[in-house]
Design a protein around this motif. Sequence first.
Motif, PDB file in Angstrom:
ATOM      1  N   GLN A  12       0.830  -1.202   0.000  1.00  0.00           N
ATOM      2  CA  GLN A  12       0.000   0.000   0.000  1.00  0.00           C
ATOM      3  C   GLN A  12       0.870   1.261   0.000  1.00  0.00           C
ATOM      4  O   GLN A  12       0.546   2.240  -0.683  1.00  0.00           O
ATOM      5  CB  GLN A  12      -0.945   0.000   1.201  1.00  0.00           C
ATOM      6  CG  GLN A  12      -2.051  -1.034   1.048  1.00  0.00           C
ATOM      7  CD  GLN A  12      -2.832  -1.236   2.338  1.00  0.00           C
ATOM      8  OE1 GLN A  12      -2.278  -1.190   3.438  1.00  0.00           O
ATOM      9  NE2 GLN A  12      -4.127  -1.489   2.202  1.00  0.00           N
ATOM     10  N   ALA A  13       1.973   1.251   0.744  1.00  0.00           N
ATOM     11  CA  ALA A  13       2.893   2.393   0.753  1.00  0.00           C
ATOM     12  C   ALA A  13       3.507   2.606  -0.629  1.00  0.00           C
ATOM     13  O   ALA A  13       3.567   3.737  -1.125  1.00  0.00           O
ATOM     14  CB  ALA A  13       3.974   2.184   1.804  1.00  0.00           C
ATOM     15  N   VAL A  14       3.924   1.527  -1.255  1.00  0.00           N
ATOM     16  CA  VAL A  14       4.491   1.617  -2.604  1.00  0.00           C
ATOM     17  C   VAL A  14       3.439   2.145  -3.580  1.00  0.00           C
ATOM     18  O   VAL A  14       3.727   3.004  -4.419  1.00  0.00           O
ATOM     19  CB  VAL A  14       5.046   0.244  -3.060  1.00  0.00           C
ATOM     20  CG1 VAL A  14       5.373   0.242  -4.545  1.00  0.00           C
ATOM     21  CG2 VAL A  14       6.268  -0.133  -2.231  1.00  0.00           C
ATOM     22  N   ALA A  15       2.208   1.665  -3.482  1.00  0.00           N
ATOM     23  CA  ALA A  15       1.133   2.114  -4.371  1.00  0.00           C
ATOM     24  C   ALA A  15       0.862   3.609  -4.196  1.00  0.00           C
ATOM     25  O   ALA A  15       0.660   4.326  -5.185  1.00  0.00           O
ATOM     26  CB  ALA A  15      -0.129   1.302  -4.120  1.00  0.00           C
ATOM     27  N   LEU A  16       0.872   4.096  -2.959  1.00  0.00           N
ATOM     28  CA  LEU A  16       0.661   5.529  -2.724  1.00  0.00           C
ATOM     29  C   LEU A  16       1.759   6.339  -3.388  1.00  0.00           C
ATOM     30  O   LEU A  16       1.489   7.301  -4.110  1.00  0.00           O
ATOM     31  CB  LEU A  16       0.606   5.831  -1.225  1.00  0.00           C
ATOM     32  CG  LEU A  16       0.556   7.314  -0.851  1.00  0.00           C
ATOM     33  CD1 LEU A  16      -0.687   7.990  -1.431  1.00  0.00           C
ATOM     34  CD2 LEU A  16       0.617   7.484   0.659  1.00  0.00           C
ATOM     35  N   LEU A  17       2.995   5.949  -3.179  1.00  0.00           N
ATOM     36  CA  LEU A  17       4.109   6.688  -3.770  1.00  0.00           C
ATOM     37  C   LEU A  17       4.099   6.621  -5.294  1.00  0.00           C
ATOM     38  O   LEU A  17       4.450   7.587  -5.971  1.00  0.00           O
ATOM     39  CB  LEU A  17       5.436   6.168  -3.223  1.00  0.00           C
ATOM     40  CG  LEU A  17       5.669   6.459  -1.739  1.00  0.00           C
ATOM     41  CD1 LEU A  17       6.917   5.738  -1.240  1.00  0.00           C
ATOM     42  CD2 LEU A  17       5.772   7.955  -1.489  1.00  0.00           C
ATOM     43  N   SER A  18       3.668   5.491  -5.848  1.00  0.00           N
ATOM     44  CA  SER A  18       3.678   5.334  -7.305  1.00  0.00           C
ATOM     45  C   SER A  18       2.553   6.095  -8.002  1.00  0.00           C
ATOM     46  O   SER A  18       2.580   6.230  -9.224  1.00  0.00           O
ATOM     47  CB  SER A  18       3.632   3.851  -7.684  1.00  0.00           C
ATOM     48  OG  SER A  18       2.373   3.309  -7.381  1.00  0.00           O
ATOM     49  N   LEU A 127      -7.695   2.174  18.695  1.00  0.00           N
ATOM     50  CA  LEU A 127      -8.429   1.729  17.512  1.00  0.00           C
ATOM     51  C   LEU A 127      -8.725   0.233  17.460  1.00  0.00           C
ATOM     52  O   LEU A 127      -7.863  -0.593  17.729  1.00  0.00           O
ATOM     53  CB  LEU A 127      -7.659   2.108  16.254  1.00  0.00           C
ATOM     54  CG  LEU A 127      -7.535   3.595  15.972  1.00  0.00           C
ATOM     55  CD1 LEU A 127      -6.697   3.827  14.730  1.00  0.00           C
ATOM     56  CD2 LEU A 127      -8.892   4.262  15.850  1.00  0.00           C
ATOM     57  N   LEU A 128      -9.952  -0.048  17.026  1.00  0.00           N
ATOM     58  CA  LEU A 128     -10.328  -1.403  16.625  1.00  0.00           C
ATOM     59  C   LEU A 128     -10.095  -1.584  15.130  1.00  0.00           C
ATOM     60  O   LEU A 128      -9.736  -2.655  14.671  1.00  0.00           O
ATOM     61  CB  LEU A 128     -11.814  -1.651  16.896  1.00  0.00           C
ATOM     62  CG  LEU A 128     -12.220  -2.079  18.278  1.00  0.00           C
ATOM     63  CD1 LEU A 128     -13.740  -2.141  18.376  1.00  0.00           C
ATOM     64  CD2 LEU A 128     -11.612  -3.416  18.631  1.00  0.00           C
ATOM     65  N   ASP A 129     -10.329  -0.513  14.374  1.00  0.00           N
ATOM     66  CA  ASP A 129     -10.238  -0.588  12.916  1.00  0.00           C
ATOM     67  C   ASP A 129     -10.112   0.835  12.378  1.00  0.00           C
ATOM     68  O   ASP A 129     -10.518   1.804  13.038  1.00  0.00           O
ATOM     69  CB  ASP A 129     -11.488  -1.264  12.351  1.00  0.00           C
ATOM     70  CG  ASP A 129     -11.303  -1.831  10.956  1.00  0.00           C
ATOM     71  OD1 ASP A 129     -10.191  -1.729  10.396  1.00  0.00           O
ATOM     72  OD2 ASP A 129     -12.283  -2.379  10.415  1.00  0.00           O
ATOM     73  N   SER A 130      -9.572   0.960  11.177  1.00  0.00           N
ATOM     74  CA  SER A 130      -9.449   2.271  10.552  1.00  0.00           C
ATOM     75  C   SER A 130      -9.346   2.131   9.045  1.00  0.00           C
ATOM     76  O   SER A 130      -9.052   1.053   8.518  1.00  0.00           O
ATOM     77  CB  SER A 130      -8.224   3.017  11.100  1.00  0.00           C
ATOM     78  OG  SER A 130      -7.028   2.372  10.715  1.00  0.00           O
ATOM     79  N   ARG A 131      -9.582   3.237   8.376  1.00  0.00           N
ATOM     80  CA  ARG A 131      -9.372   3.354   6.936  1.00  0.00           C
ATOM     81  C   ARG A 131      -8.698   4.694   6.701  1.00  0.00           C
ATOM     82  O   ARG A 131      -8.998   5.679   7.382  1.00  0.00           O
ATOM     83  CB  ARG A 131     -10.685   3.319   6.149  1.00  0.00           C
ATOM     84  CG  ARG A 131     -11.516   2.061   6.319  1.00  0.00           C
ATOM     85  CD  ARG A 131     -10.827   0.840   5.709  1.00  0.00           C
ATOM     86  NE  ARG A 131     -11.655  -0.339   5.831  1.00  0.00           N
ATOM     87  CZ  ARG A 131     -11.630  -1.187   6.852  1.00  0.00           C
ATOM     88  NH1 ARG A 131     -10.815  -0.975   7.872  1.00  0.00           N
ATOM     89  NH2 ARG A 131     -12.413  -2.243   6.873  1.00  0.00           N
ATOM     90  N   LEU A 132      -7.804   4.752   5.737  1.00  0.00           N
ATOM     91  CA  LEU A 132      -7.126   5.985   5.367  1.00  0.00           C
ATOM     92  C   LEU A 132      -7.126   6.064   3.847  1.00  0.00           C
ATOM     93  O   LEU A 132      -6.505   5.228   3.178  1.00  0.00           O
ATOM     94  CB  LEU A 132      -5.694   5.992   5.918  1.00  0.00           C
ATOM     95  CG  LEU A 132      -4.882   7.259   5.719  1.00  0.00           C
ATOM     96  CD1 LEU A 132      -5.573   8.456   6.356  1.00  0.00           C
ATOM     97  CD2 LEU A 132      -3.492   7.089   6.302  1.00  0.00           C
ATOM     98  N   LEU A 133      -7.841   7.048   3.324  1.00  0.00           N
ATOM     99  CA  LEU A 133      -7.989   7.197   1.880  1.00  0.00           C
ATOM    100  C   LEU A 133      -7.386   8.525   1.439  1.00  0.00           C
ATOM    101  O   LEU A 133      -7.886   9.591   1.819  1.00  0.00           O
ATOM    102  CB  LEU A 133      -9.471   7.148   1.491  1.00  0.00           C
ATOM    103  CG  LEU A 133      -9.806   7.326   0.017  1.00  0.00           C
ATOM    104  CD1 LEU A 133      -9.219   6.206  -0.827  1.00  0.00           C
ATOM    105  CD2 LEU A 133     -11.314   7.415  -0.173  1.00  0.00           C
ATOM    106  N   PRO A 134      -6.286   8.497   0.664  1.00  0.00           N
ATOM    107  CA  PRO A 134      -5.723   9.739   0.137  1.00  0.00           C
ATOM    108  C   PRO A 134      -6.652  10.322  -0.928  1.00  0.00           C
ATOM    109  O   PRO A 134      -7.057   9.616  -1.858  1.00  0.00           O
ATOM    110  CB  PRO A 134      -4.395   9.304  -0.495  1.00  0.00           C
ATOM    111  CG  PRO A 134      -4.141   7.914   0.008  1.00  0.00           C
ATOM    112  CD  PRO A 134      -5.470   7.331   0.322  1.00  0.00           C
ATOM    113  N   LEU A 135      -6.985  11.592  -0.774  1.00  0.00           N
ATOM    114  CA  LEU A 135      -7.853  12.293  -1.724  1.00  0.00           C
ATOM    115  C   LEU A 135      -7.036  13.363  -2.430  1.00  0.00           C
ATOM    116  O   LEU A 135      -6.259  14.081  -1.801  1.00  0.00           O
ATOM    117  CB  LEU A 135      -9.020  12.950  -0.982  1.00  0.00           C
ATOM    118  CG  LEU A 135      -9.885  12.030  -0.122  1.00  0.00           C
ATOM    119  CD1 LEU A 135     -10.882  12.850   0.685  1.00  0.00           C
ATOM    120  CD2 LEU A 135     -10.587  10.990  -0.980  1.00  0.00           C
TER     121      LEU A 135
END
Length: 145
Positions: A12-18, A127-135
């Motif tokens: 996921q980190a690689v995908a964000l940077l790419s 946290l029990l759960d989270s989501r992080l969506l770059p916009l």
Amino acid sequence: MTVPCLQPTEAQAVALLSRGIEGPVVMLNLLRFRGVADYTATPLLAPDEPISGSAAFDLYVDATRPHLERSGGTILFSGAGGPFFIGPEAEQWDRAMLIRQASVQAFIGWATDEAYLDGIGHRTAALLDSRLLPLVPDGVTLASD
């Protein structure tokens, strides 16, 4: 039920940077809290008395806000969640946040800074759960386009 997500995977980190995002990015955070914060992994950060996951997350925000702002970031919005108006009826988030960063690189720099990481145990306890969506703003060209 889905698997809880608390940290990004390497992929996921690689995908964000790419994605090649140039300029500001806003991170949509969806957060689900524990009833009682679990400081098992970071007992040195634990308060003297048990606290809620929401209260632990507030400690995380207080501890990390100076590092966020120093990196050029800001909290645009933080508010209570609840059930979706349009979305899965069984899915619910306790809080939503919008965090603006000057760039993906600034976000990565903040998220890997040792001073920031000193307080991340409050987030883990909360946290029990989270989501992080770059916009990304409309009109921004991405490398993946």
